[in-house]
Scaffold this motif. Structure first.
Motif, mmCIF file in Angstrom:
data_model
loop_
_atom_site.group_PDB
_atom_site.id
_atom_site.type_symbol
_atom_site.label_atom_id
_atom_site.label_comp_id
_atom_site.label_asym_id
_atom_site.label_seq_id
_atom_site.Cartn_x
_atom_site.Cartn_y
_atom_site.Cartn_z
ATOM 1 N N VAL A 82 1.077 -7.310 2.299
ATOM 2 C CA VAL A 82 -0.277 -6.603 1.870
ATOM 3 C C VAL A 82 -1.544 -7.373 2.095
ATOM 4 O O VAL A 82 -2.552 -6.824 2.817
ATOM 5 N N ASN A 83 -1.400 -8.804 1.818
ATOM 6 C CA ASN A 83 -2.371 -9.493 2.305
ATOM 7 C C ASN A 83 -2.620 -9.700 3.693
ATOM 8 O O ASN A 83 -3.701 -9.963 4.104
ATOM 9 N N ASP A 84 -1.777 -9.843 4.517
ATOM 10 C CA ASP A 84 -1.676 -9.941 5.998
ATOM 11 C C ASP A 84 -2.467 -8.615 6.350
ATOM 12 O O ASP A 84 -3.351 -8.811 7.320
ATOM 13 N N ILE A 85 -2.281 -7.517 5.761
ATOM 14 C CA ILE A 85 -2.744 -6.212 6.251
ATOM 15 C C ILE A 85 -4.159 -6.212 5.898
ATOM 16 O O ILE A 85 -5.330 -5.781 6.601
ATOM 17 N N SER A 86 -4.379 -6.421 4.616
ATOM 18 C CA SER A 86 -5.565 -6.338 3.897
ATOM 19 C C SER A 86 -6.747 -7.630 3.566
ATOM 20 O O SER A 86 -7.937 -7.489 3.609
ATOM 21 N N GLY A 87 -6.062 -8.493 3.428
ATOM 22 C CA GLY A 87 -6.700 -9.818 3.085
ATOM 23 C C GLY A 87 -7.238 -9.823 1.821
ATOM 24 O O GLY A 87 -8.216 -10.496 1.375
ATOM 25 N N TYR A 88 -6.762 -8.866 0.858
ATOM 26 C CA TYR A 88 -7.317 -9.046 -0.373
ATOM 27 C C TYR A 88 -7.099 -10.362 -1.198
ATOM 28 O O TYR A 88 -7.965 -10.629 -1.923
ATOM 29 N N ARG A 89 -6.042 -11.035 -1.051
ATOM 30 C CA ARG A 89 -5.783 -11.962 -1.578
ATOM 31 C C ARG A 89 -6.522 -13.007 -1.234
ATOM 32 O O ARG A 89 -7.074 -13.858 -2.217
ATOM 33 N N ALA A 112 -17.687 5.237 5.947
ATOM 34 C CA ALA A 112 -17.314 3.907 5.816
ATOM 35 C C ALA A 112 -16.731 3.561 4.335
ATOM 36 O O ALA A 112 -15.634 3.057 4.205
ATOM 37 N N LEU A 113 -17.593 3.714 3.086
ATOM 38 C CA LEU A 113 -17.307 3.308 2.066
ATOM 39 C C LEU A 113 -15.998 4.222 1.583
ATOM 40 O O LEU A 113 -15.080 3.710 0.851
ATOM 41 N N GLY A 114 -15.967 5.630 1.961
ATOM 42 C CA GLY A 114 -14.719 6.079 1.586
ATOM 43 C C GLY A 114 -13.529 5.585 2.122
ATOM 44 O O GLY A 114 -12.767 5.629 1.561
ATOM 45 N N LEU A 115 -13.834 5.572 3.596
ATOM 46 C CA LEU A 115 -12.458 5.052 4.228
ATOM 47 C C LEU A 115 -12.048 3.653 3.427
ATOM 48 O O LEU A 115 -10.919 3.338 3.471
ATOM 49 N N GLY A 116 -13.119 2.595 3.309
ATOM 50 C CA GLY A 116 -12.818 1.609 2.241
ATOM 51 C C GLY A 116 -11.979 1.730 1.141
ATOM 52 O O GLY A 116 -10.904 0.913 0.860
ATOM 53 N N LEU A 117 -12.485 2.627 0.258
ATOM 54 C CA LEU A 117 -11.850 3.082 -0.813
ATOM 55 C C LEU A 117 -10.458 3.491 -0.672
ATOM 56 O O LEU A 117 -9.509 3.205 -1.447
ATOM 57 N N VAL A 118 -10.130 4.357 0.252
ATOM 58 C CA VAL A 118 -8.921 4.937 0.657
ATOM 59 C C VAL A 118 -8.098 4.001 1.067
ATOM 60 O O VAL A 118 -6.703 3.892 0.729
ATOM 61 N N TRP A 119 -8.512 2.856 1.837
ATOM 62 C CA TRP A 119 -7.583 1.902 2.520
ATOM 63 C C TRP A 119 -7.167 0.783 1.319
ATOM 64 O O TRP A 119 -5.896 0.618 1.336
ATOM 65 N N TYR A 120 -7.959 0.488 0.527
ATOM 66 C CA TYR A 120 -7.520 -0.442 -0.629
ATOM 67 C C TYR A 120 -6.888 0.362 -1.724
ATOM 68 O O TYR A 120 -5.885 -0.298 -2.404
ATOM 69 N N GLY A 121 -7.077 1.501 -1.769
ATOM 70 C CA GLY A 121 -6.455 2.422 -2.710
ATOM 71 C C GLY A 121 -4.835 2.341 -2.120
ATOM 72 O O GLY A 121 -3.747 2.144 -2.819
ATOM 73 N N LEU A 122 -4.638 2.511 -1.108
ATOM 74 C CA LEU A 122 -3.350 2.559 -0.350
ATOM 75 C C LEU A 122 -2.657 1.189 -0.487
ATOM 76 O O LEU A 122 -1.488 1.084 -0.834
ATOM 77 N N MET A 123 -3.484 0.019 -0.638
ATOM 78 C CA MET A 123 -2.898 -1.387 -0.606
ATOM 79 C C MET A 123 -2.383 -1.452 -2.100
ATOM 80 O O MET A 123 -1.323 -2.029 -2.431
ATOM 81 N N VAL A 124 -3.111 -0.776 -3.108
ATOM 82 C CA VAL A 124 -2.843 -0.823 -4.353
ATOM 83 C C VAL A 124 -1.526 -0.011 -4.574
ATOM 84 O O VAL A 124 -0.276 -0.475 -5.287
#
Length: 202
Positions: free
Chosen positions: A47-54, A23-35
């Protein structure tokens, strides 16, 4: 002589730890894709709609000292303690626990074709029975490995330790010879005695 194989015991809880790491690995891959999307000039709103990072960043950046109440601190402390205990337990379960795999005892070319072997437990059982023939011995546990026999014994009464251990060693050797097994180095270790006895060991 063949090298002794090493086995490792694993717990079923290891699967939970692997799921957490996955799960941690998938999270890193996912937010790496957002970057990567932001680097390629993708719309920040998309990107914010997809990941909610902002949204998460703005929420954390907008915290004020008054927002950190006693309840929030208690929840954070309990959550951190729970995470520490859970992850520490999973890490402990992931530690390898190797042990030597016992091998069969080769009896040599006693038949024209093939070979004669004795299972390790049979050799250990013969040694344990021989050790318990001594009246002073309470329990005996044998372990055959690396072409040697180790016997752990406990006494049920105070006795002459050195003499009894030598006697047990001799009994085990005679038992191996009586069963027509190859001579093996035999070591005997005292692991305990009946603590209800008042007398001290000699």
């Amino acid at each position: 002589m063949m090298r002794q194989r090493i086995h490792a015991r694993t717990s079923s809880i290891v699967i939970v730890g692997r799921l957490v790491v996955a799960a941690l690995g998938l999270g890193l891959v996912w937010y790496g894709l957002m970057v990567a999307l932001l680097a390629f000039k993708a719309s920040p709103g998309l990107v914010n709609d997809i990941s909610g990072y902002r949204s998460v960043y703005d929420s954390l950046a907008g915290l004020e000292p008054a927002d950190i109440t006693s309840r929030v601190r208690l929840i954070a402390a309990l959550g951190g303690l729970g995470a520490f205990l859970m992850l520490g337990f999973l890490a402990w379960k992931h530690l390898p626990r190797p042990y030597l795999a016992r091998g069969d005892l080769e009896l040599g070319d006693l038949v024209e074709r093939g070979a004669s072997t004795v299972e390790p437990r049979a050799v250990e059982r013969a040694a344990e029975v021989a050790a318990r023939q001594d009246d002073a011995v309470d329990t005996a546990a044998g372990l055959y490995r690396d072409d040697a026999m180790s016997v752990n014994v406990s006494f049920k009464r105070s006795t002459d330790v050195a003499e009894t251990l030598r006697g047990v060693q001799q009994r085990v050797r005679e038992a191996l010879e009586r069963h027509e097994l190859p001579p093996l180095p035999v070591s005997v270790t005292l692991t305990g005695f009946d603590s209800n006895q008042r007398r001290e060991l000699n």
